[in-house]
Design an enzyme around this catalytic site. Sequence first.
Site, PDB file in Angstrom:
ATOM      1  N   GLY A  58       0.839  -1.199   0.000  1.00 37.42           N
ATOM      2  CA  GLY A  58       0.000   0.000   0.000  1.00 37.42           C
ATOM      3  C   GLY A  58       0.871   1.245   0.000  1.00 37.42           C
ATOM      4  O   GLY A  58       0.536   2.257  -0.630  1.00 37.42           O
ATOM      5  N   SER A  59       1.989   1.174   0.699  1.00 36.86           N
ATOM      6  CA  SER A  59       2.910   2.319   0.737  1.00 36.86           C
ATOM      7  C   SER A  59       3.435   2.642  -0.653  1.00 36.86           C
ATOM      8  O   SER A  59       3.551   3.816  -1.028  1.00 36.86           O
ATOM      9  CB  SER A  59       4.098   2.019   1.667  1.00 36.86           C
ATOM     10  N   ASP A 154      -7.300   1.220   4.673  1.00 42.10           N
ATOM     11  CA  ASP A 154      -8.094   0.628   5.753  1.00 42.10           C
ATOM     12  C   ASP A 154      -9.583   0.651   5.430  1.00 42.10           C
ATOM     13  O   ASP A 154     -10.402   0.480   6.332  1.00 42.10           O
ATOM     14  CB  ASP A 154      -7.863   1.419   7.054  1.00 42.10           C
ATOM     15  N   SER A 175      -4.189  -1.349   0.546  1.00 42.07           N
ATOM     16  CA  SER A 175      -3.130  -2.237   1.053  1.00 42.07           C
ATOM     17  C   SER A 175      -3.701  -3.633   1.242  1.00 42.07           C
ATOM     18  O   SER A 175      -4.841  -3.786   1.691  1.00 42.07           O
ATOM     19  CB  SER A 175      -2.623  -1.732   2.398  1.00 42.07           C
ATOM     20  N   HIS A 180      -5.133  -6.284   6.723  1.00 45.42           N
ATOM     21  CA  HIS A 180      -6.192  -5.513   6.058  1.00 45.42           C
ATOM     22  C   HIS A 180      -7.429  -6.351   5.692  1.00 45.42           C
ATOM     23  O   HIS A 180      -7.470  -7.526   5.980  1.00 45.42           O
ATOM     24  CB  HIS A 180      -5.597  -4.781   4.857  1.00 45.42           C
ATOM     25  N   ASN A 246      11.239  -0.074  -8.861  1.00 46.15           N
ATOM     26  CA  ASN A 246      10.584  -1.369  -9.008  1.00 46.15           C
ATOM     27  C   ASN A 246       9.658  -1.586  -7.814  1.00 46.15           C
ATOM     28  O   ASN A 246      10.103  -1.941  -6.733  1.00 46.15           O
ATOM     29  CB  ASN A 246      11.636  -2.474  -9.091  1.00 46.15           C
TER      30      ASN A 246
HETATM   31  C1  PLP Z   1      -4.044   3.950   6.294  1.00 48.42           C
HETATM   32  C2  PLP Z   1      -2.842   3.195   5.816  1.00 48.42           C
HETATM   33  N1  PLP Z   1      -2.169   3.683   4.765  1.00 48.42           N
HETATM   34  C3  PLP Z   1      -1.095   3.037   4.260  1.00 48.42           C
HETATM   35  C4  PLP Z   1      -0.640   1.857   4.799  1.00 48.42           C
HETATM   36  C5  PLP Z   1       0.547   1.175   4.209  1.00 48.42           C
HETATM   37  O1  PLP Z   1       0.228  -0.059   3.621  1.00 48.42           O
HETATM   38  P1  PLP Z   1       1.339  -1.208   3.482  1.00 48.42           P
HETATM   39  O2  PLP Z   1       1.543  -1.790   4.841  1.00 48.42           O
HETATM   40  O3  PLP Z   1       0.746  -2.201   2.539  1.00 48.42           O
HETATM   41  O4  PLP Z   1       2.563  -0.579   2.962  1.00 48.42           O
HETATM   42  C6  PLP Z   1      -1.297   1.328   5.907  1.00 48.42           C
HETATM   43  C7  PLP Z   1      -0.773   0.091   6.489  1.00 48.42           C
HETATM   44  O5  PLP Z   1      -1.268  -0.577   7.312  1.00 48.42           O
HETATM   45  C8  PLP Z   1      -2.431   2.001   6.428  1.00 48.42           C
HETATM   46  O6  PLP Z   1      -3.097   1.516   7.476  1.00 48.42           O
END
Ligand code: PLP
Length: 390
Positions: A58-59, A154, A175, A180, A246
């Site tokens: 998600g990041s 979320d 994410s 999740h 990547n």
């Molecule tokens: C609101 C929110 N944004 C972004 C992220 C980042 O997702 P990821 O852990 O897949 O990088 C999270 C992760 O839990 C999140 O809760």
Amino acid sequence: VRKYIPTFDAHFPDEDRTAAIQHLLQSNYWTSDKKVDKFERKFSARLGRSFATMTNSGSSALLAAIYAMGWKPGDRIITPAVTFPTAISPLLWFGLVPVLVDVDDTLNIDPQKMEDSIKAVGGVEGAVIPHTLGNPVDPQVWDFFSRAVEDCCDALGSTINGQQCGTFGTVSCFSFYPAHHITTIEGGMAVSRSSAMAEQIRQFVNWGRACWCRPGSDNSCGKRHESVVDGIPWDHKYEFVSAGGNFKPGFDIQGLIGLRQLDREEEYRERRGKNHATITKAIEPASDLIRTVVSLPGSHPNWFGYPIGLAKQDRKEVIANLEQAGVGTRLIFGGNMGRHRFLDGRFIAPIALTKSDEVMRGWFVVACNHTVSLEEAQYIGDTVRWAVTG
Ligand SMILES: Cc1ncc(COP(=O)(O)O)c(C=O)c1O
């Protein structure tokens, strides 16, 4: 009731594991391929959006989305103080200036304070806004921006006024980390309705190259060798148009798992809803000691977790008692992000972050996820009530 109920958890049944292993045994090329393609299509169709690009988290989806906004160094970007760190860090990487806004009783960005903050800084270029713990943001918020990233990490399955979270932003990010609503082990998705935006995102996550072939395939466009770079005949596969990286999902089985999880999403949502209602009822008698989150009229949150705010008691003690009784707890992201070291001197906050501080000092989350049984939800609610009333 399990001995310990984790706040966030994934449902990863044996049939998913078996299907993943079978897929590995049958493929020669393990990285993202047809299953990822299919998952992207199914996911975008589920939201009624035209384009979806899967990423390794998600990041990474947030990073790619922020890249695709085309904001320029020095641009001011609105974001609530209560948010996930990786919704802010890319702003810093691209030389953007986060304008932190306080949250309100929904734990989402406060629309009035947002408007006042925009005025106070003399205008902003855009926003990155999450639906905290699955609670939908006031839809009017999006009207303030020509370009905004919606953080739905979320909030898969949440709706407001019949509209899905994931359809409000210029690009919406998800994410699939195991905590999740659905999981692909690790993984994320950036969804949009603009082909230009989607192309930028796809290029950014694929080493910055122009070509859209999946790893291991060639010449999907049929014009691979007709490309020209700076007057030199060139291979489209090696034409680089974006300062990318990547950020692709590592394995095609992530697509396969995502497809299977998505089939169960509704069932998961129903369970979360029932668990949430059970906890609400169980803690009701202690309502003078517990603050709960306000949801806007017309909203149907697909709760990521159950947020609890303490009116008086010491959070450390309450959490210790809950953990001891087997009820897992988590804090809400980083509380007030403005207080964390990575943002030291790197943001503007024109209006005091009062509620965000309250979240940082007195709030936490317990489980209501789809792995929790109704009996466990009852136990969680009863234990929270006991922990706060003593
Ligand atoms: C609101 C929110 N944004 C972004 C992220 C980042 O997702 P990821 O852990 O897949 O990088 C999270 C992760 O839990 C999140 O809760």
